[in-house]
Design an enzyme around this catalytic site. Sequence first.
Site, PDB file in Angstrom:
ATOM      1  N   ASP A 128       2.464  11.618  16.905  1.00  0.00           N
ATOM      2  CA  ASP A 128       3.707  12.475  16.593  1.00  0.00           C
ATOM      3  C   ASP A 128       3.537  13.921  16.692  1.00  0.00           C
ATOM      4  O   ASP A 128       2.316  14.539  16.014  1.00  0.00           O
ATOM      5  CB  ASP A 128       4.087  11.875  15.426  1.00  0.00           C
ATOM      6  N   ASP A 151       5.458  18.199  21.567  1.00  0.00           N
ATOM      7  CA  ASP A 151       6.542  18.745  20.663  1.00  0.00           C
ATOM      8  C   ASP A 151       6.722  20.129  20.898  1.00  0.00           C
ATOM      9  O   ASP A 151       5.924  20.964  20.300  1.00  0.00           O
ATOM     10  CB  ASP A 151       6.530  18.476  19.239  1.00  0.00           C
ATOM     11  N   GLU A 170      10.920  16.761  22.968  1.00  0.00           N
ATOM     12  CA  GLU A 170      12.010  17.430  22.135  1.00  0.00           C
ATOM     13  C   GLU A 170      12.611  18.694  22.902  1.00  0.00           C
ATOM     14  O   GLU A 170      11.935  19.347  23.262  1.00  0.00           O
ATOM     15  CB  GLU A 170      11.553  17.592  20.643  1.00  0.00           C
ATOM     16  N   GLY A 194      11.561  15.903   5.666  1.00  0.00           N
ATOM     17  CA  GLY A 194      11.399  16.024   4.322  1.00  0.00           C
ATOM     18  C   GLY A 194      12.667  15.931   3.680  1.00  0.00           C
ATOM     19  O   GLY A 194      13.787  15.056   4.313  1.00  0.00           O
ATOM     20  N   HIS A 245      14.477  12.172  14.608  1.00  0.00           N
ATOM     21  CA  HIS A 245      13.381  12.459  13.619  1.00  0.00           C
ATOM     22  C   HIS A 245      14.362  12.915  12.320  1.00  0.00           C
ATOM     23  O   HIS A 245      15.355  13.170  12.156  1.00  0.00           O
ATOM     24  CB  HIS A 245      12.761  13.698  13.812  1.00  0.00           C
TER      25      HIS A 245
HETATM   26  P1  13P Z   1      10.972  12.316   7.236  1.00  0.00           P
HETATM   27  O1  13P Z   1       9.688  13.040   6.775  1.00  0.00           O
HETATM   28  O2  13P Z   1      11.997  13.317   6.930  1.00  0.00           O
HETATM   29  O3  13P Z   1      11.087  11.000   7.258  1.00  0.00           O
HETATM   30  O4  13P Z   1      10.723  12.636   8.988  1.00  0.00           O
HETATM   31  C1  13P Z   1       9.569  12.052   9.696  1.00  0.00           C
HETATM   32  C2  13P Z   1       9.468  12.340  11.151  1.00  0.00           C
HETATM   33  O5  13P Z   1      10.664  12.663  11.658  1.00  0.00           O
HETATM   34  C3  13P Z   1       8.097  12.276  11.661  1.00  0.00           C
HETATM   35  O6  13P Z   1       8.388  12.894  12.956  1.00  0.00           O
END
Ligand code: 13P
Length: 281
Positions: A83, A105, A135, A181, A208
């Site tokens: 990721d 990314d 992305e 977040g 995301h």
């Molecule tokens: P959150 O931490 O907001 O759930 O997002 C996770 C994310 O998009 C990881 O790529």
Amino acid sequence: MALVTLSEILKDAEKNHYAVGMFDIHNLEMASAAVDAAEEERSPIILALAEVHAGSVRQLQNLADVAVFCGRRAKVPVAVHYDHGQSIPYILQVLHRGFTSVMLDGSAWPYRENVEKTREAVRLAKAFGASVEGEIGHVGGSEGEVCGEDNSCYTDPEEAKAFCEETQVDALAVAIGTVHGNYRKAPCLDLPRLEKIHAMVETPLVLHGGSGLSEEDFRNCIRCGISKINIYTEVVQSAEKALRTDCMKGGGYLDILRTTTNEMRGTIAEKLRLFGSAGRA
Ligand code: 13P
């Protein structure tokens, strides 16, 4: 069970109008929680390792091996994904260790640089039979932060189409109003934009910043074309909550591990049901 690629796991989701959950893990407990939840719910799942959590090369290698090991032992389809990758050498490390999908990314870079680096990732991943997520636009914020900063830049549908044609990515992350977040205020999702991107782009679309969205938000996003949803913050925060409440009552390290792992398993299982992937494996 053999691991599957991101392309393979998203094919059925697109066909049957559900989304596959992707969960970032950074230890054995999180990987076990995710696999146990997926098996319980008979759901496909994407186990992920984020570059920002990797620390050193040694830690990256150890965590990559944990993710691949847990994924291969699962009785449901699992894709193992890198990721928010930005470093080609790190991407190569995880491909060599058996990852079936990587994200390049380049969303914070100028368009041309994003295209060139993503194409390089596609070329490398192809040699390993793995998929690539790119992305365009930029989902802001930071996973796990109490107040994710919103420095997002919404995805332009025309640019998304050009990006997919130029890079040949297998999945595309789009910015439509989510942030990584916790949210300062309830997110306002640009669903017409998402519908337009979906109409113009054949590539499966990724959301995301899934933590903090409502059941209705998820339903709408899936209806408008999302087939992969990333979650991290809510999973770790469910473990943190258990630490502060149940674990403070006493018990040793092993009890803490068991309680927090169980909490994360429950959080992940709930998401799999919400995304409509439960019962699909
Ligand atoms: P959150 O931490 O907001 O759930 O997002 C996770 C994310 O998009 C990881 O790529």
